[in-house]
Design a protein around this motif. Structure first.
Motif, PDB file in Angstrom:
ATOM      1  N   ARG B 222       0.760  -1.292  -0.176  1.00 18.85           N
ATOM      2  CA  ARG B 222      -0.082  -0.045   0.228  1.00 18.85           C
ATOM      3  C   ARG B 222       0.737   1.021   0.026  1.00 18.85           C
ATOM      4  O   ARG B 222       0.482   2.230  -0.553  1.00 18.85           O
ATOM      5  CB  ARG B 222      -0.588   0.031   1.689  1.00 18.85           C
ATOM      6  CG  ARG B 222      -2.022  -0.697   1.559  1.00 18.85           C
ATOM      7  CD  ARG B 222      -2.786  -0.949   2.844  1.00 18.85           C
ATOM      8  NE  ARG B 222      -3.788   0.706   2.726  1.00 18.85           N
ATOM      9  CZ  ARG B 222      -4.009   0.705   4.017  1.00 18.85           C
ATOM     10  NH1 ARG B 222      -3.300  -0.674   4.962  1.00 18.85           N
ATOM     11  NH2 ARG B 222      -4.612   1.795   4.341  1.00 18.85           N
ATOM     12  N   GLU B 225       1.996   6.455   2.899  1.00 18.40           N
ATOM     13  CA  GLU B 225       1.320   6.764   2.856  1.00 18.40           C
ATOM     14  C   GLU B 225      -0.447   6.833   2.719  1.00 18.40           C
ATOM     15  O   GLU B 225      -1.096   7.338   3.990  1.00 18.40           O
ATOM     16  CB  GLU B 225       0.719   8.932   1.695  1.00 18.40           C
ATOM     17  CG  GLU B 225       2.499   9.063   1.816  1.00 18.40           C
ATOM     18  CD  GLU B 225       3.117  10.196   0.597  1.00 18.40           C
ATOM     19  OE1 GLU B 225       1.826  10.218   0.013  1.00 18.40           O
ATOM     20  OE2 GLU B 225       3.636  10.657   0.036  1.00 18.40           O
ATOM     21  N   ASP B 226      -0.650   5.470   2.332  1.00 16.15           N
ATOM     22  CA  ASP B 226      -1.825   4.911   2.262  1.00 16.15           C
ATOM     23  C   ASP B 226      -2.211   4.006   3.641  1.00 16.15           C
ATOM     24  O   ASP B 226      -2.914   4.490   4.533  1.00 16.15           O
ATOM     25  CB  ASP B 226      -1.972   4.152   1.373  1.00 16.15           C
ATOM     26  CG  ASP B 226      -3.331   3.825   1.153  1.00 16.15           C
ATOM     27  OD1 ASP B 226      -4.534   4.139   1.338  1.00 16.15           O
ATOM     28  OD2 ASP B 226      -3.887   2.272   1.229  1.00 16.15           O
ATOM     29  N   MET B 228      -0.827   5.358   7.153  1.00 17.53           N
ATOM     30  CA  MET B 228      -0.582   6.835   8.069  1.00 17.53           C
ATOM     31  C   MET B 228      -1.794   6.635   7.794  1.00 17.53           C
ATOM     32  O   MET B 228      -2.689   7.206   8.892  1.00 17.53           O
ATOM     33  CB  MET B 228       0.511   7.419   8.119  1.00 17.53           C
ATOM     34  CG  MET B 228       1.793   7.030   7.574  1.00 17.53           C
ATOM     35  SD  MET B 228       2.008   6.020   9.433  1.00 17.53           S
ATOM     36  CE  MET B 228       1.358   7.672  10.475  1.00 17.53           C
ATOM     37  N   ALA B 229      -2.365   7.148   6.949  1.00 17.45           N
ATOM     38  CA  ALA B 229      -4.334   7.846   6.508  1.00 17.45           C
ATOM     39  C   ALA B 229      -4.519   6.958   7.577  1.00 17.45           C
ATOM     40  O   ALA B 229      -5.865   7.415   8.009  1.00 17.45           O
ATOM     41  CB  ALA B 229      -4.502   7.499   5.182  1.00 17.45           C
ATOM     42  N   GLU B 230      -4.791   5.834   7.143  1.00 18.48           N
ATOM     43  CA  GLU B 230      -5.332   4.282   8.400  1.00 18.48           C
ATOM     44  C   GLU B 230      -5.495   4.452   9.917  1.00 18.48           C
ATOM     45  O   GLU B 230      -6.213   4.829  10.442  1.00 18.48           O
ATOM     46  CB  GLU B 230      -5.416   3.241   7.480  1.00 18.48           C
ATOM     47  CG  GLU B 230      -6.400   2.701   8.546  1.00 18.48           C
ATOM     48  CD  GLU B 230      -5.889   1.100   8.347  1.00 18.48           C
ATOM     49  OE1 GLU B 230      -5.689   0.801   7.007  1.00 18.48           O
ATOM     50  OE2 GLU B 230      -6.648   0.258   9.303  1.00 18.48           O
ATOM     51  N   ARG B 232      -3.917   7.582  11.313  1.00 17.73           N
ATOM     52  CA  ARG B 232      -4.829   8.785  11.722  1.00 17.73           C
ATOM     53  C   ARG B 232      -5.770   8.421  11.840  1.00 17.73           C
ATOM     54  O   ARG B 232      -6.715   9.080  12.641  1.00 17.73           O
ATOM     55  CB  ARG B 232      -3.815   9.605  10.397  1.00 17.73           C
ATOM     56  CG  ARG B 232      -3.028  10.628  10.854  1.00 17.73           C
ATOM     57  CD  ARG B 232      -3.002  11.769  10.378  1.00 17.73           C
ATOM     58  NE  ARG B 232      -3.197  11.667   8.796  1.00 17.73           N
ATOM     59  CZ  ARG B 232      -2.174  11.304   7.935  1.00 17.73           C
ATOM     60  NH1 ARG B 232      -1.259  11.112   7.538  1.00 17.73           N
ATOM     61  NH2 ARG B 232      -3.119  11.401   6.726  1.00 17.73           N
ATOM     62  N   GLU B 233      -7.212   7.607  10.988  1.00 21.37           N
ATOM     63  CA  GLU B 233      -8.433   7.591  11.606  1.00 21.37           C
ATOM     64  C   GLU B 233      -8.641   6.833  12.795  1.00 21.37           C
ATOM     65  O   GLU B 233      -9.480   6.766  13.334  1.00 21.37           O
ATOM     66  CB  GLU B 233      -8.947   6.704  10.219  1.00 21.37           C
ATOM     67  CG  GLU B 233     -10.053   6.482   9.936  1.00 21.37           C
ATOM     68  CD  GLU B 233     -10.926   7.444   9.758  1.00 21.37           C
ATOM     69  OE1 GLU B 233     -11.715   8.089   9.374  1.00 21.37           O
ATOM     70  OE2 GLU B 233      -9.987   8.531   8.657  1.00 21.37           O
ATOM     71  N   GLN B 272       8.353   9.193   6.548  1.00 19.20           N
ATOM     72  CA  GLN B 272       7.253   8.658   6.128  1.00 19.20           C
ATOM     73  C   GLN B 272       6.605   8.438   6.710  1.00 19.20           C
ATOM     74  O   GLN B 272       5.387   9.570   6.621  1.00 19.20           O
ATOM     75  CB  GLN B 272       7.320   8.478   4.565  1.00 19.20           C
ATOM     76  CG  GLN B 272       8.019   8.777   3.284  1.00 19.20           C
ATOM     77  CD  GLN B 272       7.518   7.888   2.452  1.00 19.20           C
ATOM     78  OE1 GLN B 272       7.580   6.704   2.125  1.00 19.20           O
ATOM     79  NE2 GLN B 272       6.494   8.388   1.243  1.00 19.20           N
ATOM     80  N   GLY B 276       4.138  11.215   8.813  1.00 20.92           N
ATOM     81  CA  GLY B 276       2.568  10.926   8.467  1.00 20.92           C
ATOM     82  C   GLY B 276       1.804  11.166   9.850  1.00 20.92           C
ATOM     83  O   GLY B 276      -0.141  10.913  10.022  1.00 20.92           O
TER      84      GLY B 276
END
Lengths: 322, 322, 322, 322, 322, 322
Positions: B222, B225-226, B228-230, B232-233, B272, B276
């Motif tokens: 993945r 970045e992808d 880390m988006a999860e 943070r969610e 990264q 993130g």
């Protein structure tokens, strides 16, 4: 399912990983004269010999260090969840006894050792040693019929003669193996070739014999999974030998080797290609050219041991399904 | 904007980076009894303790080496242009005093130290130390309410008991933290898990508690970045603790650690994921398991210090906006 | 086609790579007073000087180690199949003689040395030394007219003054070169910039002069090939100098340097950017900041030598077509 | 008897030796602007500068590593039972700020720093730095009158000019010091000279000025105690400076130095000569040429720190009796 | 004369020293459940535990490295021509299983292990581990009656309490052993004490109990043979335990240890004192504090293994004459 | 007096020691086809071959590292004030070309190389390589008549056969040399023998042939000067070869070797014995078994180069007086 406690490695929950007499992956040490030798299905073997080295020596020390680091291996593969010691009776068969100052005698000793292993129906997983070790192993493993070959390497090792007289060295084993009919060149795939070249003679030999070379630029462009799909296609369903030269990996990830070539795969890709062997009928495998004097910290051996474990998982699944 | 010269680090244009008594990032050394202690907003702390180490020891030496290398850090983040020392009053609070031969006493000392830090309203950024250090820190930071947790690691550290009696070691801290109610398991995300496994008990614990594990294969597939988006969610808007085990990073990039696992992220990915974290309410963070005896050259610590700086930038932005 | 045996390097098939007095790439050693000096087309030169180093010294030892490792280079490029020694008469011109305790005298000595090289119509390929070495080289190479410049680096080296008085150090050479009119700032491209920053003064200087900076995040996002296409566009058809600071590469791949910055390109990308110079009119090139005391194993120098070989291939193709 | 807790070093019974921000011997860090600066009697100072190095650089990193290792020092001398921190108020005064790329400016900065120290009545004990550091220190310490000099060294450092222009480098400081009238040559004794020689010019200078040289063969034949009796005789009762070049010691015992000479004293003899200074009026001392890049393990610095402690004991006894 | 092939080590004339699964001195591996265990007379044992370490950890890795290097040992002592494997049935009994994160449990496990060894009439020769290991060993070996003790060490290890609570650590074992009545203080001799001191409390304890301390200055003045004559006199004819802390040796000769003290004996003297034990009734011995992380090259372990061999020769002569 | 500038080494006052293409002691590189070859009186030669190594390999890398370090040698001997380059025309003759994977061919190549050297009236001073190198050299040097032999070594190298078939390896050269009549056993003296022994066969061979062995205990008891007086007596006035195995020296002083034995001479004694050769008619000499992979820092090679310089001084004095 292997339930016999004898063949279970010691757990790090019971004995700290740094403790104990080190055997490969904390398996039982089962030499030829051990009563349980006939039960072994996969034999882990050390080949402490680097008599074929034309450049920087040291792989003779590989088995000692690989055995040492291998006590950090746990029972299951965290990526595939294969548990090889559940699937096959594995053991450390000890080391071949080389003759450091007699090249031809060493090759004869190695062939005789592997003849006994093969005769017992054991699939050998070898920790080298330099790449010339693969030749006497192939003479045993392929005694009955030629085998397919998957070679991870930065060099072709298909050269002919060095220094005017040297036909047997770590730059020539697979040319000899093809010439001797041990390897079926149509089922032979080399992956990772790179670095500066003496010339084109080795590539010409490959082309003339139908050997497939996947150079590093192609590897980086296509990715490990795609390349391995082709490699499995080439090797096919027949018996296949796998030889993994640690210098396939970029020397930053595996500095402990004699003839490093920059720009290679990283450690994740190194694992991916080994996992990509899954499904092949791997009748034997080796991990060669780990040279401890050039990596005192053991990082190269630690990667090497993980690669051995990945190959072991592939072999154990095959043994289990037979 | 922090304009008080006292809280500005020394510049490498004025004093060469190799000169001077080394404090974290050349910040002022402000122990508890220092008159300016009450003004500090973010405290950099050393936790020189590795009493929980079950394999290769050494992280007790981490703070010394991390402090040393940290004098190479400059004032601004060249990627995000965040200038943390402009945004928050930062200081080196010194080291916790461990008791190397008394595990329970060391944990008590650590908790007491962080209680004073937290009581002063200071957000702690800790240089470990082994991963057991995170437990007493969490006991302070999460004293008032459970926190979210983002853990970068190659191991879950969710095991239960080692060697028959050991409930507190660097393989168990987050199981204990969940059991003690310090961490909200629904807001807890582990990233980078890999390597061979003892078994599935730790994964089962995670599943039973709703903890999200992102294993390394998923990470590589993945991208940072992808993932880390999860993350943070998952952590959400609440107070969150971040624990960064240096063995998250591939051991080639971070050899100085006790239980390395091959095939991890490279140094760019290591940065990264730290970047993130931006936007999270990071109430404390640590960088643990840097073991200088296994990396005399300091490359691991240098990467570790950069990761501390990235986490500091995230924390300073948050402090500044409050 | 170069057929004169004098200009052919010794082959590893004839003499093992570890044997013999080491010259760059096993080429003939041709000092100024050698009778065949006038025939040389590309000169490999050592610049054992690091007087401009503001942080960790050591590049003065670079040429010795780079020469040593360079004896592992073979005759042909395994990726592009360029054979530089077939295309151009190459030789090892020896080392510039620095004055370790007199900075200005050392710069004068270097400029005088390169004036002789340039006057003889030889394109210099230099092994540094620290990055200040590039300034006296540019004073010779660009004496007649400004040159384009492609700089691989983690730092801009466009700073102005250090420690109050120091205008000439390894953090300032290209600011000086632009000020002195040696480099055409419109044909100047920096690639790989990263790490913490003192401030924005160097970036402002670049912007004010039209210098293009490609920071590392952009590099990682676009990839080496795309970035190099732009770099070739910027440099254009005119004479171009290439300066390759080994700290462009991630310090894990090149630890032997004085001011490492984490998160850089890997070794494959390091090679890719050098290959991406193909087609440019490279009138001179250097590989600087290799610091053996910080990498006793020589891995950094081995990568550095491969980068020199890649640049040599580009230069030799150009010389051959003239 | 010093009873003020402020001037007492931290004990290893209270805080483990690896913990805490490292200052010299765990003494308080007292820069010039510290309120207790005027009370200091002996100041430990770092001189992180090696601009005078003609061969392998690195001593600029000496103070950082010496400070680090010095936290292993305990309160009392186990051989003489002198307890220096009981006898004199000692403090870490921090580092001189050098200008790495400007030799003359660095010397001026050093002299100015030591002028402040001497003006405050503090006896300086310096951790270098290369041997050129001793010259600006002597310019301060001997400003009022020439001093006697005892020099432990494998080289005379009495050379005149290097590379045609270099009058100030680490091979010339004491020729300059004698020429400048800082050292009384009749009270000057060199001990340990050995290794290959450029020629006899430095020995001729010594002979012409009445400087006593005790070469290593004489040292080995007579023994440390007898030699030191003569040295004390030469230096006499007047103010004396002691300069200890770590390359006095055999490089096996002290590999971390730039110009090692084999066949020197062992570590016991290294200590013996320092203890042999007892009774002299040592108005300042230094320990120079410790080069961490050539001894990552810190063994050289550890010996160096012990030598500093021995010199400190001698100085503290003198301060106490005043 | 031992003629049973089972108890003969493998010869380096038959199998190269770097080959084979490493056991101590290439002896058979005979764990408790091995059928030949009852025949063993001298048992070589690894104690991979350093839980008592207050400073730099690492001796837990000692047994692994000592076993590795021990395969370089040949059959006969070249100085005394004692051939221990001819005189006594020796075997590698494997490692004690410590509990790295539980100090008291580890001590209990060790005592239980040695109880089995002693009960079988086997004299143990242990490879540590840190110096706290000696305490549980003494609890077994001296269970029946106090023993004499000869301790080679740079520290007294007679301290009382560290960090307020720690009574059991590697600085206190022999104070505890005297307090527990395991050691007869009148038959106890310490040799080699040096370095800086916390204070005089440990010396006072020695004086109060009649323990003889021979500090290093006395050792250097009298010589190894004279000192050992006195030591033999002190220990007398009764059962005696020997504990050899590798930090007795100068750290240049044995850098791989946690608390080095400069100015110690060289390697020849290190051997001499071990040979000087000849004639004593050595009922057990250990070699402790070898810390591989601080000496990756193995030089310290190589010296340590030679010291173990010397002690083995003394023990084997005694066993043979019984 | 040699006044020809061609034969003068470069001075470190003119070119820093780290600069320039490295030749032995910065002498001119004079291969066989060089016009000035016939004028050479003493030839420094590299023998990069370790095909006879039974244990840890690496000496094939010796000449490269010894040449590198040798650029630190200055013009005069600081102990004896002999200036060898004033007394004899010395040159670097380059390296013998070995065949790394063909032992017998390598020996033939070496003998042929030295035949040309000896035929030209040049006395060879060789940098090995392993100790088997001495055999083909002796076949050339002693072709006309047997020579006396002084051997500094920790092993006798008088063994017969290894691993069943190996008659030519680094443990057997001098047994072969005596058998072949190359060495007069009555004029043969071995100094420094120590370590564990396989048995007594080599000592019996020595005794049967009248070879004098001075074991290390005798060496330590009598001292270097007394021992060398006897050695000179044994060798007498006739032509004598000197072979210096670096493992004669204690491995702490010379770790970079394959089969170290603890308890040997220190570096001062190592120099003393070489100086003790003064007066002998040394017709050839070698320094062997320096193994750079086991001493990356080069300390062993630095000592080795100093020993070569001491032997060169002895040889040059002899050449000068002829």
């Amino acid at each position: 399912m292997v339930t016999d406690a004898f063949f279970r490695p010691v757990s790090g929950f019971d004995l700290p990983r740094f403790a104990g007499v080190p055997s490969f992956m904390r398996l039982p040490h089962v030499p030829f004269d051990h009563p349980r030798f006939p039960e072994v299905q996969i034999g882990l073997i050390g080949a402490p010999w680097d008599g074929g080295t034309t450049n920087r020596p040291g792989p003779r020390h590989g088995p000692r260090q690989l055995r040492d680091l291998s006590t950090m291996i746990r029972a299951a593969n965290g990526a595939t969840w294969v548990a090889p010691f559940d699937l096959a009776r594995c053991a450390d068969l000890g080391d071949v006894a080389p003759n450091p100052a007699d090249l031809m005698d060493s090759m004869a000793r190695m062939e005789a050792f592997y003849d006994r292993v093969v005769a017992a129906g054991i699939r050998p997983l070898t920790a080298g040693g330099d790449h010339l070790c693969s030749l006497p192993i192939l003479r045993s493993v392929a005694k009955a019929r030629p085998v397919g070959l998957i070679q991870f390497d930065s060099h072709t090792d298909l050269n002919d003669i060095y220094f005017g007289t040297s036909r047997y060295n770590h730059g020539t084993p697979f040319r000899r193996a093809v010439e001797e009919g041990l390897v079926d060149p149509k089922r032979y795939c080399l992956i990772g070739i790179r670095g500066t070249a003496y010339g084109r003679d080795d590539w010409d030999f490959a082309a003339a014999n139908g050997i497939r070379i996947i150079p590093i630029a192609e590897f980086h462009a296509r990715g490990a999974e795609d390349v391995m799909a082709e490699a499995r296609e080439i090797a096919g369903a027949g018996p296949t030998y796998v030889t993994y030269d640690i210098d396939f990996v970029d020397p930053t990830f595996a500095p402990g080797t004699g003839t490093p070539e920059v720009g290679g795969p990283n450690s994740w890709q190194a694992l991916q290609v080994a996992r990509g062997l899954r499904g092949l009928d791997v009748v034997g495998a080796d991990l060669v050219e780990v040279s401890p004097p050039f990596d005192a910290s053991g990082g190269t051996a630690w990667l090497g041991v993980n690669l051995m474990f990945e190959m072991l998982c592939v072999m154990a699944e095959r043994v289990a399904v037979r």
